[in-house]
Motif scaffolding. Structure first.
Motif, PDB file in Angstrom:
ATOM      1  N   ARG A  59       0.822  -1.208   0.000  1.00  0.00           N
ATOM      2  CA  ARG A  59       0.000   0.000   0.000  1.00  0.00           C
ATOM      3  C   ARG A  59       0.858   1.260   0.000  1.00  0.00           C
ATOM      4  NH1 ARG A  59      -2.971   2.229   5.292  1.00  0.00           N
ATOM      5  NH2 ARG A  59      -0.752   2.543   5.705  1.00  0.00           N
ATOM      6  N   ASP A  60       1.825   1.340   0.922  1.00  0.00           N
ATOM      7  CA  ASP A  60       2.543   2.598   1.132  1.00  0.00           C
ATOM      8  C   ASP A  60       3.566   2.918   0.051  1.00  0.00           C
ATOM      9  OD1 ASP A  60       1.047   2.969   3.356  1.00  0.00           O
ATOM     10  OD2 ASP A  60       2.618   2.547   4.811  1.00  0.00           O
ATOM     11  N   VAL A  61       4.189   1.890  -0.529  1.00  0.00           N
ATOM     12  CA  VAL A  61       5.161   2.154  -1.596  1.00  0.00           C
ATOM     13  C   VAL A  61       4.466   2.720  -2.843  1.00  0.00           C
ATOM     14  CG1 VAL A  61       6.831   1.115  -3.178  1.00  0.00           C
ATOM     15  CG2 VAL A  61       6.892   0.526  -0.742  1.00  0.00           C
ATOM     16  N   PRO A  62       3.411   2.068  -3.360  1.00  0.00           N
ATOM     17  CA  PRO A  62       2.706   2.676  -4.503  1.00  0.00           C
ATOM     18  C   PRO A  62       2.102   4.042  -4.170  1.00  0.00           C
ATOM     19  CG  PRO A  62       2.112   0.372  -4.309  1.00  0.00           C
ATOM     20  CD  PRO A  62       2.887   0.712  -3.074  1.00  0.00           C
ATOM     21  N   PHE A  63       1.619   4.220  -2.937  1.00  0.00           N
ATOM     22  CA  PHE A  63       1.059   5.519  -2.562  1.00  0.00           C
ATOM     23  C   PHE A  63       2.112   6.614  -2.733  1.00  0.00           C
ATOM     24  CE2 PHE A  63       0.367   9.039   0.289  1.00  0.00           C
ATOM     25  CZ  PHE A  63      -0.988   9.309   0.157  1.00  0.00           C
ATOM     26  N   SER A  64       3.312   6.382  -2.192  1.00  0.00           N
ATOM     27  CA  SER A  64       4.373   7.383  -2.287  1.00  0.00           C
ATOM     28  C   SER A  64       4.865   7.563  -3.711  1.00  0.00           C
ATOM     29  CB  SER A  64       5.544   6.990  -1.371  1.00  0.00           C
ATOM     30  OG  SER A  64       5.150   7.017  -0.013  1.00  0.00           O
ATOM     31  N   VAL A  65       4.890   6.455  -4.484  1.00  0.00           N
ATOM     32  CA  VAL A  65       5.292   6.525  -5.887  1.00  0.00           C
ATOM     33  C   VAL A  65       4.330   7.409  -6.674  1.00  0.00           C
ATOM     34  CG1 VAL A  65       5.439   5.171  -8.027  1.00  0.00           C
ATOM     35  CG2 VAL A  65       6.543   4.332  -5.953  1.00  0.00           C
ATOM     36  N   ILE A  66       3.041   7.348  -6.337  1.00  0.00           N
ATOM     37  CA  ILE A  66       2.035   8.183  -7.014  1.00  0.00           C
ATOM     38  C   ILE A  66       2.042   9.599  -6.455  1.00  0.00           C
ATOM     39  CG2 ILE A  66      -0.442   8.519  -7.418  1.00  0.00           C
ATOM     40  CD1 ILE A  66      -0.692   5.412  -7.242  1.00  0.00           C
ATOM     41  N   TYR A  67       2.046   9.726  -5.115  1.00  0.00           N
ATOM     42  CA  TYR A  67       1.835  11.037  -4.486  1.00  0.00           C
ATOM     43  C   TYR A  67       2.949  12.040  -4.776  1.00  0.00           C
ATOM     44  CZ  TYR A  67       1.639  14.831  -1.240  1.00  0.00           C
ATOM     45  OH  TYR A  67       1.633  16.101  -0.722  1.00  0.00           O
ATOM     46  N   ALA A 125      -3.876   9.306  -4.886  1.00  0.00           N
ATOM     47  CA  ALA A 125      -3.043   8.176  -4.459  1.00  0.00           C
ATOM     48  C   ALA A 125      -3.797   7.280  -3.482  1.00  0.00           C
ATOM     49  CB  ALA A 125      -1.754   8.695  -3.825  1.00  0.00           C
ATOM     50  N   ALA A 126      -4.590   7.888  -2.588  1.00  0.00           N
ATOM     51  CA  ALA A 126      -5.335   7.121  -1.589  1.00  0.00           C
ATOM     52  C   ALA A 126      -6.350   6.188  -2.236  1.00  0.00           C
ATOM     53  CB  ALA A 126      -6.039   8.080  -0.628  1.00  0.00           C
ATOM     54  N   VAL A 162      -4.110  22.920  -3.021  1.00  0.00           N
ATOM     55  CA  VAL A 162      -4.957  22.115  -3.908  1.00  0.00           C
ATOM     56  C   VAL A 162      -4.175  20.937  -4.484  1.00  0.00           C
ATOM     57  CG1 VAL A 162      -6.282  22.121  -6.056  1.00  0.00           C
ATOM     58  CG2 VAL A 162      -6.479  24.045  -4.478  1.00  0.00           C
ATOM     59  N   SER A 163      -2.903  21.163  -4.831  1.00  0.00           N
ATOM     60  CA  SER A 163      -2.062  20.087  -5.369  1.00  0.00           C
ATOM     61  C   SER A 163      -1.904  18.960  -4.352  1.00  0.00           C
ATOM     62  CB  SER A 163      -0.687  20.624  -5.767  1.00  0.00           C
ATOM     63  OG  SER A 163      -0.797  21.591  -6.789  1.00  0.00           O
ATOM     64  N   GLY A 164      -1.668  19.338  -3.090  1.00  0.00           N
ATOM     65  CA  GLY A 164      -1.532  18.338  -2.037  1.00  0.00           C
ATOM     66  C   GLY A 164      -2.803  17.541  -1.841  1.00  0.00           C
ATOM     67  N   CYS A 165      -3.953  18.232  -1.851  1.00  0.00           N
ATOM     68  CA  CYS A 165      -5.243  17.559  -1.686  1.00  0.00           C
ATOM     69  C   CYS A 165      -5.523  16.604  -2.844  1.00  0.00           C
ATOM     70  CB  CYS A 165      -6.369  18.582  -1.571  1.00  0.00           C
ATOM     71  SG  CYS A 165      -6.374  19.512  -0.020  1.00  0.00           S
ATOM     72  N   PRO A 172       5.565  12.402  -7.011  1.00  0.00           N
ATOM     73  CA  PRO A 172       5.695  12.983  -8.364  1.00  0.00           C
ATOM     74  C   PRO A 172       4.453  13.762  -8.792  1.00  0.00           C
ATOM     75  CG  PRO A 172       6.340  10.669  -8.358  1.00  0.00           C
ATOM     76  CD  PRO A 172       5.679  10.930  -7.043  1.00  0.00           C
ATOM     77  N   LEU A 173       3.252  13.244  -8.449  1.00  0.00           N
ATOM     78  CA  LEU A 173       2.019  13.922  -8.852  1.00  0.00           C
ATOM     79  C   LEU A 173       1.918  15.290  -8.190  1.00  0.00           C
ATOM     80  CD1 LEU A 173      -0.619  13.875 -10.409  1.00  0.00           C
ATOM     81  CD2 LEU A 173      -1.672  12.642  -8.497  1.00  0.00           C
ATOM     82  N   PHE A 174       2.249  15.357  -6.893  1.00  0.00           N
ATOM     83  CA  PHE A 174       2.211  16.647  -6.209  1.00  0.00           C
ATOM     84  C   PHE A 174       3.215  17.619  -6.821  1.00  0.00           C
ATOM     85  CE2 PHE A 174       4.262  19.497  -3.189  1.00  0.00           C
ATOM     86  CZ  PHE A 174       3.185  20.312  -2.861  1.00  0.00           C
ATOM     87  N   ALA A 175       4.441  17.147  -7.056  1.00  0.00           N
ATOM     88  CA  ALA A 175       5.494  18.021  -7.595  1.00  0.00           C
ATOM     89  C   ALA A 175       5.095  18.586  -8.956  1.00  0.00           C
ATOM     90  CB  ALA A 175       6.808  17.251  -7.696  1.00  0.00           C
TER      91      ALA A 175
END
Length: 312
Positions: free
Chosen positions: A185-193, A228-229, A219-222, A195-198
């Motif tokens: 769960r946490d590895v794919p979450f961070s992989v998505i979050y 990712a969630a 808004v980007s963070g949300c 780069p997407l936020f940046a």
């Protein structure tokens, strides 16, 4: 998070403060998510987020919505510290002339997600038992047909009692039950979050080098957090089921990730993997929004500056 340069101590302090505020604000929704994910066909006590919260308040009182919050409040600071420090470390070592390709951003997120499970797994293990205890107790009262005949109602445990019991029975491995699912769960979450936020944040930059406005980062963070969630929610359902120790007599037990997937598909269908998805999005989006507020206000820098002046 945002583009401004922040020292590592301030970054860790900001992450910890954001985590404490965020957990306090959204924990009732997280409790509802756990209970909705854990209930199985034939023993469904709650129909929705609002139904779960209303029934929880009626049967356990207002503070029943905060069962397990103490565990989160205690461990969220080291969890955020490890995640942020690891992401910072990997981004620094993977960057070339201060720039990262999308693949390297994903690798940095992967490293951060892998490191954080050191704290996340035992924290979630304890939290889930405390959160779900109210559901099991309510089932005994409102749905007695789901309870085995002659069984005795267990007392609601504390986090310390659970920790001692798990250590006594299974050693340190007891606290790390569901480690594989937590990694999934946490590895794919961070992989998505990350780069997407940046990349979303870069869209709102003022000029080539200027920082993004606060509301863009917010808004980007949300958006990145909620996306990712929801994307990893099927694995979150599996992790929650694997880490739950107490169940109703009619509920399935699982021996591992593949066994859990097979039984959920057979008995509940593919839609069961989306249980609690909107709750999880409602939890994660404010958490990262609050984090952006803390970073934007520079709370960590202010505290460190105040402590430095006091020492001088």
């Amino acid at each position: 998070m945002a583009d401004k340069q922040i020292s590592l101590p301030a970054k860790l302090l900001n992450g910890g403060i954001a985590g404490l505020i965020g957990v306090t604000c959204v924990f009732p929704i997280d409790l509802a998510k756990t209970r909705l994910q854990n209930q199985q066909n034939g023993s469904r006590l709650y129909t929705s987020l609002s139904d779960c919260l209303i029934k929880t308040i009626r049967s356990e009182g207002y503070f029943g919505m905060y069962r397990g919050a103490a565990v989160n409040l205690t461990l969220v600071t080291p969890e955020k510290a490890i995640k942020l420090a690891a992401n910072d470390f990997f981004r620094q070592h993977l960057s070339k002339d201060g720039k990262l390709t999308l693949l390297k951003e994903m690798l940095a997120g992967c490293g951060a997600g892998t490191c954080q499970v050191i704290v996340t797994t035992p924290m979630e293990m304890l939290k889930i038992q405390l959160q779900d205890a109210g559901r099991i107790a309510a089932q005994r009262k409102l749905m007695p047909e789901t309870v085995a005949a002659g069984s005795v109602e267990p007392k609601s445990p504390t986090a310390m009692q659970l920790t001692r019991e798990l250590f006594r029975e299974k050693g340190i491995a007891g606290l790390y039950k569901g480690l594989g699912a937590t990694l999934l769960r946490d590895v794919p979450f961070s992989v998505i979050y990350f780069p997407l936020f940046a990349n979303l944040n870069n869209l709102g930059k003022r000029g080539a080098e200027g920082p993004a406005p606060f509301y863009v980062s917010f808004v980007s963070g949300c958006l990145a957090g909620s996306t990712a969630a929801v994307a990893v929610n099927p694995v979150d359902v599996i992790k929650t089921r694997l880490q739950s120790l107490n169940r109703g007599s009619a509920e399935d037990t699982y021996s591992g990730v593949t066994d859990c997937i097979r039984k959920i598909l057979r008995n509940e269908g593919p839609s069961a993997f989306l249980k609690g998805a909107y709750c999880r999005a409602l939890v994660i989006a404010p958490l990262f929004g609050i984090a952006q507020v803390v970073y934007f206000l520079g709370v960590g820098e202010y505290i460190l500056g105040f402590l430095t002046k006091k020492d001088n």
